[in-house]
Motif scaffolding. Structure first.
Motif, PDB file in Angstrom:
ATOM      1  N   SER A   1      -3.949   3.596  -0.450  1.00  0.00           N
ATOM      2  CA  SER A   1      -4.327   3.019  -1.747  1.00  0.00           C
ATOM      3  C   SER A   1      -3.282   1.938  -2.071  1.00  0.00           C
ATOM      4  O   SER A   1      -2.104   1.788  -1.720  1.00  0.00           O
ATOM      5  CB  SER A   1      -4.208   4.056  -2.795  1.00  0.00           C
ATOM      6  OG  SER A   1      -2.991   4.522  -3.000  1.00  0.00           O
ATOM      7  N   GLU A   2      -3.833   0.963  -2.935  1.00  0.00           N
ATOM      8  CA  GLU A   2      -3.038  -0.298  -3.390  1.00  0.00           C
ATOM      9  C   GLU A   2      -1.842   0.420  -4.470  1.00  0.00           C
ATOM     10  O   GLU A   2      -2.251   0.852  -5.134  1.00  0.00           O
ATOM     11  CB  GLU A   2      -3.816  -1.229  -3.917  1.00  0.00           C
ATOM     12  CG  GLU A   2      -4.610  -2.234  -3.010  1.00  0.00           C
ATOM     13  CD  GLU A   2      -5.044  -3.621  -3.632  1.00  0.00           C
ATOM     14  OE1 GLU A   2      -5.304  -3.456  -4.772  1.00  0.00           O
ATOM     15  OE2 GLU A   2      -5.258  -4.331  -2.880  1.00  0.00           O
ATOM     16  N   ASP A   3      -0.678  -0.339  -4.209  1.00  0.00           N
ATOM     17  CA  ASP A   3       0.499  -0.304  -5.111  1.00  0.00           C
ATOM     18  C   ASP A   3       0.361  -0.785  -6.513  1.00  0.00           C
ATOM     19  O   ASP A   3      -0.728  -1.704  -6.342  1.00  0.00           O
ATOM     20  CB  ASP A   3       1.918  -0.876  -4.387  1.00  0.00           C
ATOM     21  CG  ASP A   3       2.981  -0.456  -5.115  1.00  0.00           C
ATOM     22  OD1 ASP A   3       3.451   0.617  -4.969  1.00  0.00           O
ATOM     23  OD2 ASP A   3       3.304  -0.974  -6.175  1.00  0.00           O
ATOM     24  N   LYS A   4       0.585  -0.542  -7.443  1.00  0.00           N
ATOM     25  CA  LYS A   4       0.388  -1.383  -8.705  1.00  0.00           C
ATOM     26  C   LYS A   4       1.171  -2.679  -8.761  1.00  0.00           C
ATOM     27  O   LYS A   4       0.618  -3.506  -9.281  1.00  0.00           O
ATOM     28  CB  LYS A   4       1.034  -0.625  -9.807  1.00  0.00           C
ATOM     29  CG  LYS A   4       2.390  -0.245  -9.798  1.00  0.00           C
ATOM     30  CD  LYS A   4       2.920   0.756 -11.257  1.00  0.00           C
ATOM     31  CE  LYS A   4       4.480   0.775 -11.182  1.00  0.00           C
ATOM     32  NZ  LYS A   4       4.843   1.473 -12.266  1.00  0.00           N
ATOM     33  N   VAL A   5       1.994  -2.860  -7.659  1.00  0.00           N
ATOM     34  CA  VAL A   5       2.604  -4.114  -7.748  1.00  0.00           C
ATOM     35  C   VAL A   5       2.012  -4.920  -6.220  1.00  0.00           C
ATOM     36  O   VAL A   5       2.811  -4.277  -5.270  1.00  0.00           O
ATOM     37  CB  VAL A   5       4.093  -4.263  -7.716  1.00  0.00           C
ATOM     38  CG1 VAL A   5       4.707  -5.598  -7.640  1.00  0.00           C
ATOM     39  CG2 VAL A   5       4.493  -3.647  -9.133  1.00  0.00           C
ATOM     40  N   THR A   6       0.947  -5.335  -6.263  1.00  0.00           N
ATOM     41  CA  THR A   6       0.451  -5.754  -4.879  1.00  0.00           C
ATOM     42  C   THR A   6      -0.010  -7.147  -5.153  1.00  0.00           C
ATOM     43  O   THR A   6      -0.515  -7.434  -6.410  1.00  0.00           O
ATOM     44  CB  THR A   6      -0.344  -4.832  -4.468  1.00  0.00           C
ATOM     45  OG1 THR A   6      -0.694  -5.135  -3.072  1.00  0.00           O
ATOM     46  CG2 THR A   6      -1.912  -4.676  -5.186  1.00  0.00           C
TER      47      THR A   6
ATOM     48  N   GLU B   1       3.877  -6.994 -16.430  1.00  0.00           N
ATOM     49  CA  GLU B   1       3.360  -5.804 -16.879  1.00  0.00           C
ATOM     50  C   GLU B   1       4.129  -4.563 -16.119  1.00  0.00           C
ATOM     51  O   GLU B   1       4.037  -3.515 -16.728  1.00  0.00           O
ATOM     52  CB  GLU B   1       1.843  -6.157 -16.228  1.00  0.00           C
ATOM     53  CG  GLU B   1       0.995  -4.573 -16.436  1.00  0.00           C
ATOM     54  CD  GLU B   1      -0.535  -4.863 -15.925  1.00  0.00           C
ATOM     55  OE1 GLU B   1      -0.746  -3.834 -15.289  1.00  0.00           O
ATOM     56  OE2 GLU B   1      -0.930  -5.774 -16.254  1.00  0.00           O
ATOM     57  N   ASN B   2       4.856  -4.919 -14.846  1.00  0.00           N
ATOM     58  CA  ASN B   2       5.366  -3.829 -14.286  1.00  0.00           C
ATOM     59  C   ASN B   2       7.035  -3.611 -14.435  1.00  0.00           C
ATOM     60  O   ASN B   2       7.621  -3.063 -13.796  1.00  0.00           O
ATOM     61  CB  ASN B   2       4.898  -3.642 -12.956  1.00  0.00           C
ATOM     62  CG  ASN B   2       3.593  -3.337 -12.862  1.00  0.00           C
ATOM     63  OD1 ASN B   2       3.107  -2.094 -13.106  1.00  0.00           O
ATOM     64  ND2 ASN B   2       2.601  -4.214 -12.331  1.00  0.00           N
TER      65      ASN B   2
ATOM     66  N   ARG C   1       0.794  -1.217  -0.069  1.00  0.00           N
ATOM     67  CA  ARG C   1       0.068   0.072   0.062  1.00  0.00           C
ATOM     68  C   ARG C   1       1.046   1.130  -0.077  1.00  0.00           C
ATOM     69  O   ARG C   1       2.087   1.223   0.484  1.00  0.00           O
ATOM     70  CB  ARG C   1      -0.715   0.077   1.264  1.00  0.00           C
ATOM     71  CG  ARG C   1      -1.679  -1.095   1.519  1.00  0.00           C
ATOM     72  CD  ARG C   1      -2.826  -1.184   0.626  1.00  0.00           C
ATOM     73  NE  ARG C   1      -3.690  -2.307   0.619  1.00  0.00           N
ATOM     74  CZ  ARG C   1      -4.953  -2.399   1.114  1.00  0.00           C
ATOM     75  NH1 ARG C   1      -5.635  -1.124   1.007  1.00  0.00           N
ATOM     76  NH2 ARG C   1      -5.663  -3.355   1.076  1.00  0.00           N
ATOM     77  N   HIS C   2       0.169   2.404  -0.629  1.00  0.00           N
ATOM     78  CA  HIS C   2       0.949   3.549  -0.408  1.00  0.00           C
ATOM     79  C   HIS C   2       0.420   4.387   1.037  1.00  0.00           C
ATOM     80  O   HIS C   2      -0.499   3.667   1.618  1.00  0.00           O
ATOM     81  CB  HIS C   2       0.537   4.580  -1.446  1.00  0.00           C
ATOM     82  CG  HIS C   2       0.744   3.979  -2.811  1.00  0.00           C
ATOM     83  ND1 HIS C   2       2.002   4.228  -3.384  1.00  0.00           N
ATOM     84  CD2 HIS C   2      -0.027   3.403  -3.798  1.00  0.00           C
ATOM     85  CE1 HIS C   2       2.313   3.871  -4.302  1.00  0.00           C
ATOM     86  NE2 HIS C   2       1.179   3.218  -4.937  1.00  0.00           N
TER      87      HIS C   2
ATOM     88  N   ASN D   1       1.528  -9.760 -13.115  1.00  0.00           N
ATOM     89  CA  ASN D   1       1.651  -8.593 -12.664  1.00  0.00           C
ATOM     90  C   ASN D   1       3.181  -8.179 -12.643  1.00  0.00           C
ATOM     91  O   ASN D   1       3.378  -6.990 -12.963  1.00  0.00           O
ATOM     92  CB  ASN D   1       1.445  -8.534 -11.231  1.00  0.00           C
ATOM     93  CG  ASN D   1       1.187  -7.141 -10.351  1.00  0.00           C
ATOM     94  OD1 ASN D   1       2.098  -6.836  -9.968  1.00  0.00           O
ATOM     95  ND2 ASN D   1       0.149  -6.575 -10.537  1.00  0.00           N
TER      96      ASN D   1
END
Length: 191
Positions: A106-111, A140-141, A101-102, A137
Motif C-alpha cells: 500500500s502507498e505511504d501517505k507521503v508518496t 499536510e504531513n 510503499r509499505h 503533501n
C-alpha cells in the motif's frame, strides 16, 4: 591563425550538430535506460545526522523497469524496499517522482512527491525542484522543511548520483557503476 580558428569553429559546430540532435534530458534518460536490468551498490557521500540510517545500511539501486517514456529505479536501504524513483519523460524535459510503499504494497501517505526539470540540464546532471503537489503533501504531513527540496540525478562516467538539497540539507548517495551486484527482490508493491 585566423583560418585555423575558423576551421576549428566549423568542426566544433559540425560535431555539436551531430551530438546535439538529441536534447540533453533525452540523452540523460537514454543513458540511464542503458543500465536497465542492472543493480549497483552505493554509499552516502554527503549527509548529516538525519541520514545516519542510510549511512549504516547497504544501499542498492536497481534500474528495474524501462520503457520509452519511463524508468523505475527501486532504492533498497538494507531490508527496506519501500522506495522507487520514477523518472518519466515530459513535453519539456523529465519528471522525478518518489513512489513510497509499505511492506504490504500500500502507498505511504507521503508518496508520489518530486518535481519536473525547469531547464535542459546536461547529459550528466538533471535537477528537479519540488512541485506544487509535493509542497501540499509535505505541508499536510508536517514536513514543512521539505517544501524547498530540489532533487538531482547524476550520471557521470562510472557513478550514478542521487542528491537532495535544501537549506541546511545536502544529502548525496553515489553508486559505483563499474561493479554491478546481484539484482535484489522486487520493491514493495511492485511484484
Amino acid at each position: 591563425m585566423k583560418k585555423t580558428l575558423i576551421l576549428m569553429a566549423s568542426l566544433a559546430v559540425s560535431a555539436s550538430a551531430v551530438a546535439g540532435d538529441k536534447p540533453t534530458a533525452t540523452d540523460f534518460f537514454d543513458r540511464l535506460g542503458a543500465l536497465c536490468g542492472k543493480a549497483f551498490e552505493g554509499k552516502v557521500a554527503k549527509g548529516n545526522e538525519a541520514d545516519s540510517a542510510f549511512a549504516n545500511q547497504r544501499l542498492v539501486m536497481h534500474v528495474r523497469e524501462c520503457s520509452e517514456s519511463q524508468i523505475k529505479v527501486p532504492f533498497h536501504v538494507g531490508d527496506d524496499s519501500s522506495r522507487t524513483w520514477v523518472i518519466s519523460k515530459t513535453d519539456t524535459g523529465l519528471r522525478l517522482k518518489h513512489d513510497h510503499r509499505h511492506q504490504d504494497g500500500s502507498e505511504d501517505k507521503v508518496t508520489q512527491y518530486g518535481g519536473d526539470t525547469r531547464d535542459e540540464g546536461s547529459r550528466e546532471w538533471q535537477s528537479f525542484p519540488v512541485d506544487a503537489y509535493s509542497i501540499a503533501n509535505f505541508q499536510e504531513n508536517g514536513l514543512d522543511k521539505s517544501v524547498t527540496n530540489v532533487w538531482h540525478l547524476g550520471l557521470t562516467g562510472e557513478v550514478f548520483s542521487y542528491r537532495l538539497t535544501r537549506e541546511n540539507r545536502d544529502f548525496l548517495v553515489e553508486f559505483d557503476l563499474t561493479q554491478p551486484v546481484a539484482t535484489p527482490k522486487a520493491p514493495w508493491g511492485h511484484d
